[in-house]
Design a protein around this motif. Sequence first.
Motif, mmCIF file in Angstrom:
data_model
loop_
_atom_site.group_PDB
_atom_site.id
_atom_site.type_symbol
_atom_site.label_atom_id
_atom_site.label_comp_id
_atom_site.label_asym_id
_atom_site.label_seq_id
_atom_site.Cartn_x
_atom_site.Cartn_y
_atom_site.Cartn_z
ATOM 1 N N ARG A 186 0.836 -1.206 0.000
ATOM 2 C CA ARG A 186 0.000 0.000 0.000
ATOM 3 C C ARG A 186 0.864 1.247 0.000
ATOM 4 N NH1 ARG A 186 -3.792 -2.005 4.864
ATOM 5 N NH2 ARG A 186 -4.608 -3.842 3.795
ATOM 6 N N SER A 187 0.452 2.208 -0.803
ATOM 7 C CA SER A 187 1.128 3.503 -0.807
ATOM 8 C C SER A 187 0.421 4.430 0.167
ATOM 9 C CB SER A 187 1.091 4.131 -2.200
ATOM 10 O OG SER A 187 1.824 3.359 -3.109
ATOM 11 N N ARG A 188 1.194 5.290 0.803
ATOM 12 C CA ARG A 188 0.617 6.300 1.697
ATOM 13 C C ARG A 188 -0.062 7.392 0.872
ATOM 14 N NH1 ARG A 188 3.499 9.326 6.696
ATOM 15 N NH2 ARG A 188 1.849 10.820 7.069
ATOM 16 N N ALA A 189 0.580 7.743 -0.233
ATOM 17 C CA ALA A 189 0.056 8.762 -1.139
ATOM 18 C C ALA A 189 0.638 8.523 -2.519
ATOM 19 C CB ALA A 189 0.422 10.150 -0.636
ATOM 20 N N VAL A 190 -0.078 9.042 -3.517
ATOM 21 C CA VAL A 190 0.366 8.917 -4.901
ATOM 22 C C VAL A 190 0.209 10.282 -5.561
ATOM 23 C CG1 VAL A 190 -0.084 7.821 -7.125
ATOM 24 C CG2 VAL A 190 -0.335 6.497 -5.017
ATOM 25 N N ALA A 192 -6.286 7.768 4.625
ATOM 26 C CA ALA A 192 -5.785 7.703 5.998
ATOM 27 C C ALA A 192 -6.818 7.115 6.949
ATOM 28 C CB ALA A 192 -5.396 9.098 6.484
ATOM 29 N N VAL A 193 -6.290 6.412 7.944
ATOM 30 C CA VAL A 193 -7.046 5.966 9.111
ATOM 31 C C VAL A 193 -6.263 6.440 10.331
ATOM 32 C CG1 VAL A 193 -8.064 3.951 7.994
ATOM 33 C CG2 VAL A 193 -5.903 3.715 9.211
ATOM 34 N N ALA A 194 -6.870 6.359 11.489
ATOM 35 C CA ALA A 194 -6.161 6.692 12.725
ATOM 36 C C ALA A 194 -5.062 5.660 12.957
ATOM 37 C CB ALA A 194 -7.122 6.711 13.903
ATOM 38 N N PRO A 195 -3.914 6.101 13.478
ATOM 39 C CA PRO A 195 -2.846 5.121 13.767
ATOM 40 C C PRO A 195 -3.239 4.204 14.914
ATOM 41 C CG PRO A 195 -2.250 7.307 14.581
ATOM 42 C CD PRO A 195 -3.548 7.461 13.838
ATOM 43 N N ASP A 196 -2.671 3.003 14.901
ATOM 44 C CA ASP A 196 -2.882 2.062 16.012
ATOM 45 C C ASP A 196 -2.030 2.486 17.200
ATOM 46 O OD1 ASP A 196 -4.681 0.457 14.646
ATOM 47 O OD2 ASP A 196 -3.098 -0.778 13.769
ATOM 48 N N PRO A 197 -2.442 2.286 18.421
ATOM 49 C CA PRO A 197 -3.744 1.719 18.791
ATOM 50 C C PRO A 197 -4.849 2.766 18.623
ATOM 51 C CG PRO A 197 -2.514 2.265 20.779
ATOM 52 C CD PRO A 197 -1.617 2.578 19.608
ATOM 53 N N ALA A 198 -5.941 2.378 18.008
ATOM 54 C CA ALA A 198 -7.054 3.284 17.745
ATOM 55 C C ALA A 198 -8.091 3.172 18.856
ATOM 56 C CB ALA A 198 -7.680 2.945 16.400
ATOM 57 N N SER A 234 -11.321 10.338 13.840
ATOM 58 C CA SER A 234 -11.451 11.290 12.737
ATOM 59 C C SER A 234 -10.343 12.336 12.799
ATOM 60 C CB SER A 234 -12.821 11.976 12.780
ATOM 61 O OG SER A 234 -13.860 11.037 12.629
ATOM 62 N N ALA A 235 -10.122 12.899 13.982
ATOM 63 C CA ALA A 235 -9.081 13.927 14.137
ATOM 64 C C ALA A 235 -7.700 13.369 13.808
ATOM 65 C CB ALA A 235 -9.111 14.487 15.561
ATOM 66 N N LYS A 236 -7.418 12.150 14.237
ATOM 67 C CA LYS A 236 -6.102 11.549 13.970
ATOM 68 C C LYS A 236 -5.943 11.192 12.492
ATOM 69 C CE LYS A 236 -5.251 9.995 18.653
ATOM 70 N NZ LYS A 236 -5.043 8.870 19.549
ATOM 71 N N ALA A 237 -7.003 10.729 11.850
ATOM 72 C CA ALA A 237 -6.935 10.437 10.413
ATOM 73 C C ALA A 237 -6.731 11.729 9.626
ATOM 74 C CB ALA A 237 -8.202 9.716 9.961
ATOM 75 N N LEU A 238 -7.397 12.795 10.026
ATOM 76 C CA LEU A 238 -7.225 14.086 9.351
ATOM 77 C C LEU A 238 -5.809 14.626 9.547
ATOM 78 C CD1 LEU A 238 -10.719 15.548 10.213
ATOM 79 C CD2 LEU A 238 -9.882 14.962 7.915
ATOM 80 N N GLU A 297 -12.279 6.046 7.834
ATOM 81 C CA GLU A 297 -11.246 6.033 6.798
ATOM 82 C C GLU A 297 -11.551 7.186 5.856
ATOM 83 O OE1 GLU A 297 -9.330 2.977 3.507
ATOM 84 O OE2 GLU A 297 -10.397 2.194 5.244
ATOM 85 N N ILE A 298 -10.506 7.943 5.491
ATOM 86 C CA ILE A 298 -10.710 9.153 4.696
ATOM 87 C C ILE A 298 -9.863 9.082 3.422
ATOM 88 C CG2 ILE A 298 -10.564 11.677 4.678
ATOM 89 C CD1 ILE A 298 -10.771 11.488 7.799
ATOM 90 N N VAL A 299 -10.510 9.330 2.289
ATOM 91 C CA VAL A 299 -9.849 9.327 0.987
ATOM 92 C C VAL A 299 -9.904 10.762 0.443
ATOM 93 C CG1 VAL A 299 -9.891 8.397 -1.353
ATOM 94 C CG2 VAL A 299 -10.662 6.980 0.557
ATOM 95 N N VAL A 300 -8.743 11.271 0.013
ATOM 96 C CA VAL A 300 -8.654 12.662 -0.429
ATOM 97 C C VAL A 300 -7.995 12.744 -1.798
ATOM 98 C CG1 VAL A 300 -7.447 14.837 0.061
ATOM 99 C CG2 VAL A 300 -8.626 13.657 1.880
ATOM 100 N N THR A 301 -8.544 13.630 -2.623
ATOM 101 C CA THR A 301 -7.929 14.010 -3.884
ATOM 102 C C THR A 301 -7.643 15.507 -3.804
ATOM 103 O OG1 THR A 301 -9.212 12.346 -5.077
ATOM 104 C CG2 THR A 301 -8.194 14.087 -6.390
ATOM 105 N N ALA A 302 -6.403 15.883 -4.085
ATOM 106 C CA ALA A 302 -5.985 17.283 -3.995
ATOM 107 C C ALA A 302 -5.074 17.599 -5.174
ATOM 108 C CB ALA A 302 -5.237 17.520 -2.671
#
Length: 114
Positions: free
Chosen positions: A12-16, A26-32, A40-44, A107-112
Amino acid sequence: MITRFPGLTPTRSRAVVHGDLVLTVAVAPDPATSSMYEQSAKALARIDESLALCGSDKSKILSAIVYITDMKRKSEMNRAWDEWVDARNPPMRACIGVDLEPPHIVEIVVTAVK
């Protein structure tokens, strides 16, 4: 040319990045925790890190898709989103209820753009 930034697992790539287009997830890092707001705040925050890695920032987000496990708790995610988002440049956003692999509930998916 496609540039891939490695994720935590080899498949898996972190970003492309392709040209000026940036895609990241992004998801929140473990331990969640079980808190929708905290995850949500940690994923953002991870989105911020990934965008910076790619030469972008949240003011340049075109669209975001937020996947959450419990739509009844959407207001908790919205609170984290509203605290984080660049209100002068709000992106399009969709929120979809799904099953996610525990312990993740957001889980948050972003296009920028760069």
